[in-house]
Design an enzyme around this catalytic site. Structure first.
Site, PDB file in Angstrom:
ATOM      1  N   THR A   1     -35.829 -51.680 -94.445  1.00 15.67           N
ATOM      2  CA  THR A   1     -35.515 -53.110 -94.312  1.00 15.67           C
ATOM      3  C   THR A   1     -34.018 -53.304 -94.479  1.00 15.67           C
ATOM      4  OG1 THR A   1     -35.557 -53.681 -96.659  1.00 15.67           O
ATOM      5  CG2 THR A   1     -37.674 -53.658 -95.487  1.00 15.67           C
ATOM      6  N   ASP A   2     -33.477 -54.326 -93.866  1.00 15.92           N
ATOM      7  CA  ASP A   2     -32.107 -54.693 -94.208  1.00 15.92           C
ATOM      8  C   ASP A   2     -32.091 -55.090 -95.691  1.00 15.92           C
ATOM      9  OD1 ASP A   2     -29.407 -55.287 -94.104  1.00 15.92           O
ATOM     10  OD2 ASP A   2     -29.557 -56.390 -92.220  1.00 15.92           O
TER      11      ASP A   2
END
Ligand SMILES: *[C@@H]1O[C@H](CO)[C@@H](O)[C@H](O)[C@H]1NC(C)=O
Ligand SMILES: *[C@@H]1O[C@H](CO)[C@@H](O)[C@H](O)[C@H]1NC(C)=O
Ligand SMILES: *[C@@H]1O[C@H](CO)[C@@H](O)[C@H](O)[C@H]1NC(C)=O
Ligand SMILES: *[C@@H]1O[C@H](CO)[C@@H](O)[C@H](O)[C@H]1NC(C)=O
Ligand SMILES: *[C@@H]1O[C@H](CO)[C@@H](O)[C@H](O)[C@H]1NC(C)=O
Ligand SMILES: *[C@@H]1O[C@H](CO)[C@@H](O)[C@H](O)[C@H]1NC(C)=O
Ligand SMILES: *[C@@H]1O[C@H](CO)[C@@H](O)[C@H](O)[C@H]1NC(C)=O
Ligand SMILES: *[C@@H]1O[C@H](CO)[C@@H](O)[C@H](O)[C@H]1NC(C)=O
Ligand SMILES: *[C@@H]1O[C@H](CO)[C@@H](O)[C@H](O)[C@H]1NC(C)=O
Ligand SMILES: *[C@@H]1O[C@H](CO)[C@@H](O)[C@H](O)[C@H]1NC(C)=O
Ligand SMILES: *[C@@H]1O[C@H](CO)[C@@H](O)[C@H](O)[C@H]1NC(C)=O
Length: 781
Positions: free
Chosen positions: A293-294
């Site tokens: 995930t960012d």
């Protein structure tokens, strides 16, 4: 990603605990795992990974799924930092061995690299970053600071779909084909997986690439919309014809990682989107690597998008969507509970952990440390200066050159004006590593080793060069425009260095306007009033700028220089004085300033309103995609001998004058040749772009499409020619058909255009059948 500092504190602590084992020791004699099958390099990768996964309890695997993965002491497995960056050079500190200090090479930012349209350069830069990144990681002990691992969260293959986006500097242009070529070459070179056999899913990795941000990450903070709550509404045809393309190429190029983005797509945050991540990315495209995930993106699904109620729900939704690593702390807060409550099954944890472990095995982290020579490694760090200069030279775009004011003579009296004349750090753009070695004689700044434009031009010019800023980039607290005007009056030539910096465009900051900020517009007007045609405007920027018709008309020359990396100034000086004949082409459209009123940044539709990018824009740009002049004139002609094609010549004895080229079947690739000739007056290289346009039918959604680009293989002297071969894949004519939910060839007449410095030639291509089966015929117009 969030600013680094947010995470630095929490993760630098484990490094203080002396008993933590090192990765290089995991499979060494006398360590707990030495005798275990997963340390046996004679076994297959799959056997080793399976053995490893089944030895670690699921609860423990859960603790190893944050970006700062926990250690597992019983097996002597150290903690691991998944987060490293290498956008345009390793984002790493300088390293030291036996008194020598070396800093990583800092290449031009990717938006500059896009302007080179140079496939082998994309590859060479990926390879250089991989080489230096790996060397740095071997010299520094593996710690838990960001940057200590071998998993690079690069490249950024989002598209510059709007000039206001704050991260345009990270992306190699607005075009999906260009970005795909960039992605493929950067990824394979960085990972060193490109050599024949080594494109296998289990090939060794030098460092692991990660393509980000999937998908449609294209807005930071604009009119109450932030990347943390933005819902990108995108039609299927725009997804398939535009946004998806570079990521599909990343998957084909076997990128080890993909990062899901902060934003939502059509109502669902991308990191929770099972259909997007598991169905499209993994099942349809065949992505086999790890999904991260960012940083903080899962927290955003709770607070920003309100799609999950708490960390537990966000964690279980992300796992169901096949997310492996969470950059941030949401897994830490919620994944264990979700697992213990049965919301995430043991098999989901195991298959996810297996994907992670596989990457670590491929990186060699479970191979007993081979003898290596730190002296050899330290010599690799910062060893790509020549490539950095070459890249900076190739990235500079000459937009206008009235009365051949350029190149300059060394005996002309040049003055330099503008906020960037003394600039150093600005050229390194975002995500740069440490640039200058520090030494005992305390330096004034850590950017002192970067040459400023004034220093670089002074080295070539016969005269001392006077310079003044006139104003700052955006702050209005310095107004020395009068002083600048007086200086301009005394000169033969004014080099006016204008543009942006990280205060105007960066993460969390979009622009509102594409014009010059602060007092710069006033500065330009005042200088042009006294020095119009002897003024050379140099734009320093990431996202595309607008200059206005008046400024474009009145100035002598205009160049786009982007953020050119550690040798930006030297490259600029070489171009201005004619030591290098410019080859760069715009990889993004320069719109008029009114563009920002025509279409909101939040509108993700490509063909809505005036449209976006060269593919869809219907207005008149200030400078078009692909534009870029040379100091020479160039001529182009088609060659008739296209392979897999029947050609007809108008004159039997004249090979150049073909009247038509036709090929039998659209499913066989064909190659057309373009003869490019340097008409003088200066030796140089040239790059040719190949595009199609639907010729007649006005209701064709896409206005034009880039389908190839090739550069001359060497510098051509005046009068020399080279034939460039363009493979045209049938896929170049495929576009998304919403009715059938698949790609389809639209039958009709296309204009095929070859474009080089201020020259185009075109021919007609008839696509006679819409199903990809029928013949295609092309004709020289
Ligand atoms: C492309 O880049 C390579 C370096 O990777 C360079 O040798 C070559 O000349 C460049 N091609 C053009 C057309 O500039
Ligand atoms: C790249 O991979 C090949 C084949 O696996 C290997 O022989 C070579 O040493 C690697 N190069 C680098 C610089 O890691
Ligand atoms: C942003 O939100 C504030 C408060 O809700 C509102 O007053 C303002 O008009 C909004 N601005 C824009 C540009 O939508
Ligand atoms: C992903 O999709 C495949 C095929 O539909 C399915 O077998 C698998 O269970 C899915 N993964 C998860 C985590 O749901
Ligand atoms: C230290 O850095 C300064 C500034 O870059 C340089 O001029 C000087 O030569 C360096 N000294 C040593 C001993 O490397
Ligand atoms: C854009 O406008 C907003 C709202 O007025 C402002 O907060 C922001 O600083 C502006 N951005 C730039 C780059 O000037
Ligand atoms: C710029 O030049 C063009 C072509 O010469 C002319 O049509 C236009 O009016 C000029 N615009 C301005 C603002 O001077
Ligand atoms: C066409 O002919 C030229 C000269 O004979 C040759 O160099 C070139 O490779 C040929 N091109 C193709 C596409 O066959
Ligand atoms: C010509 O087409 C055949 C398949 O029909 C393909 O195998 C071959 O590679 C093509 N040749 C070129 C030069 O594109
Ligand atoms: C390429 O064009 C030049 C200039 O028109 C011409 O002299 C040369 O013969 C052409 N080469 C080929 C192979 O057609
Ligand atoms: C060539 O330059 C002229 C004058 O700047 C411009 O009008 C024309 O559009 C350019 N042609 C191409 C193909 O770029």
């Amino acid at each position: 990603m969030q600013p680094w500092s947010l995470f630095l504190l929490s993760i630098s602590l484990p490094s203080l605990i002396v008993s933590v084992p090192l990765w290089s020791d995991v499979c060494q004699a006398d360590h707990p795992a030495f005798d275990l099958p997963f340390c046996d390099s004679q076994l297959s990768l799959s056997e080793r990974v399976d053995d490893y996964v089944q030895r670690i309890p699921a609860e423990q695997q859960v603790a190893m799924m944050g970006h700062a993965a926990k250690e597992y002491a019983p097996l002597g497995i150290p903690p691991y930092q998944w987060w490293s960056e290498g956008l345009h050079g390793p984002k790493e500190p300088c390293v030291e061995y036996e008194g020598q200090q070396k800093c990583p090479t800092s290449f031009p930012c990717p938006s500059a690299l896009g302007n080179t349209f140079n496939t082998s350069l994309f590859y060479d830069i990926g390879a250089a970053i991989g080489t230096e990144g790996k060397a740095i990681s071997q010299i520094r002990p593996h710690d838990m600071k960001i940057g200590d691992g071998l998993t690079y969260w690069s490249p950024n293959v989002n598209l510059q779909r709007d000039p206001r986006w704050g991260r345009n500097q990270e992306a190699p242009g607005e075009d999906p084909f260009l970005t795909s070529v960039y992605a493929r070459n950067f990824v394979t070179a960085l990972q060193n997986t490109s050599n024949g056999e080594d494109s296998r899913d289990d090939a060794p990795l030098r460092v692991a690439a990660c393509c980000k941000h999937f998908i449609a990450n294209s807005l930071e903070n604009w009119h109450n919309h932030t990347r943390h709550n933005f819902d990108a509404q995108i039609s299927d045809e725009d997804l398939h014809d535009y946004y998806f393309r570079p990521f599909q190429e990343c998957v084909q190029a076997k990128a080890a990682g993909v990062m899901c983005s902060y934003n939502a797509l059509n109502g669902i945050p991308t990191c929770l989107d099972k259909n997007l991540l598991n169905q499209t990315l993994r099942q349809s495209w065949g992505f086999d690597g790890y999904l991260v995930t960012d940083c903080g993106a899962l927290q955003d699904t709770i607070t920003g998008h309100k799609a999950a109620k708490d960390p537990e729900e966000a964690s279980s939704m992300a796992k169901a969507a096949t997310v492996d690593v969470n950059c941030g702390d949401t897994f830490e807060k919620g994944l264990l509970q979700a697992f213990q409550n049965g919301d995430v099954s043991t098999s989901i944890i195991h298959s996810s952990f297996r994907r992670l472990a596989k990457i670590q095995f491929r990186l060699g982290m479970f191979d007993a440390l081979k003898k290596y020579d730190p002296q050899q490694d330290i010599e690799l760090v910062g060893s790509h200066g020549n490539l950095a200069i070459e890249a900076a030279l190739q990235s500079i775009v000459l937009l206008k050159n009235k009365n051949k004011i350029l190149p300059l003579n060394i005996d002309q009296k040049v003055v330099m004006i503008g906020p960037h004349v003394f600039g150093r750090e600005v050229f390194l753009s975002s995500y740069h590593g440490d640039a200058c070695a520090s030494n005992s004689t305390k330096q004034k700044s850590s950017y002192a080793c970067i040459e400023s434009p004034v220093e670089a031009l002074s080295k070539i010019s016969d005269h001392p060069i006077e310079a003044t800023m006139g104003c700052k980039v955006a702050d209005t607290d310095l107004n020395e425009i009068d002083k600048a005007v007086d200086l301009a009056k005394t000169s033969d030539v004014v080099v006016l260095l204008l543009g942006l910096d990280q205060t105007q465009e960066r993460e969390e900051r979009d622009r509102n306007e594409t014009t010059l900020p602060g007092l710069q517009r006033q500065l330009v007007r005042s200088i042009l009033d006294v020095a119009a045609e002897k003024t050379i405007i140099v734009l320093v920027h990431g996202g595309a700028m607008s200059l206005g018709e008046d400024t474009i008309n009145r100035s002598g020359a205009i160049l786009s220089a982007s953020y050119g990396g550690q040798f930006a100034s030297r490259a600029l000086a070489q171009v201005l004085f004619g030591l290098y004949n410019p080859t760069g082409k715009l990889s993004s459209t320069m719109y008029p300033s009114s563009y920002v009123d025509d279409i909101p940044l939040t509108e993700m539709g490509m063909a809505v309103g005036v449209g976006r990018t060269h593919m869809f824009y219907r207005g008149k740009p200030e400078f078009s995609f692909g534009h870029g002049l040379s100091y020479s004139l160039w001529s182009l002609s088609w060659t008739c001998n296209a392979s897999n094609a029947t050609t007809t010549n108008r004159n039997d004895d004249d090979d150049e004058d073909c009247s038509s080229i036709s090929i039998e079947k659209l499913d066989s690739p064909m190659t057309v040749g373009v003869n490019v000739t340097n008409m003088g007056p200066m030796a140089g290289s040239q790059t040719v772009l190949l595009l199609w346009r639907p010729s007649k039918d006005g209701n064709h959604r896409i206005r034009q499409k880039l389908i190839g680009f090739q550069g001359t293989t060497s510098r051509l002297n005046v009068g020399e020619s080279e034939i460039l071969s363009f493979p045209i894949e049938p896929s170049a004519f495929l576009i998304w058909d919403t009715n059938t939910g698949s790609n389809k060839v639209v039958a009709g007449t296309y204009q095929i255009e070859a474009l080089a410095a201020n020259t185009t030639i075109s021919m007609l291509g008839y696509v006679l059948s819409g199903n990809g089966e029928g013949p295609i015929r092309m004709e020289v117009a």
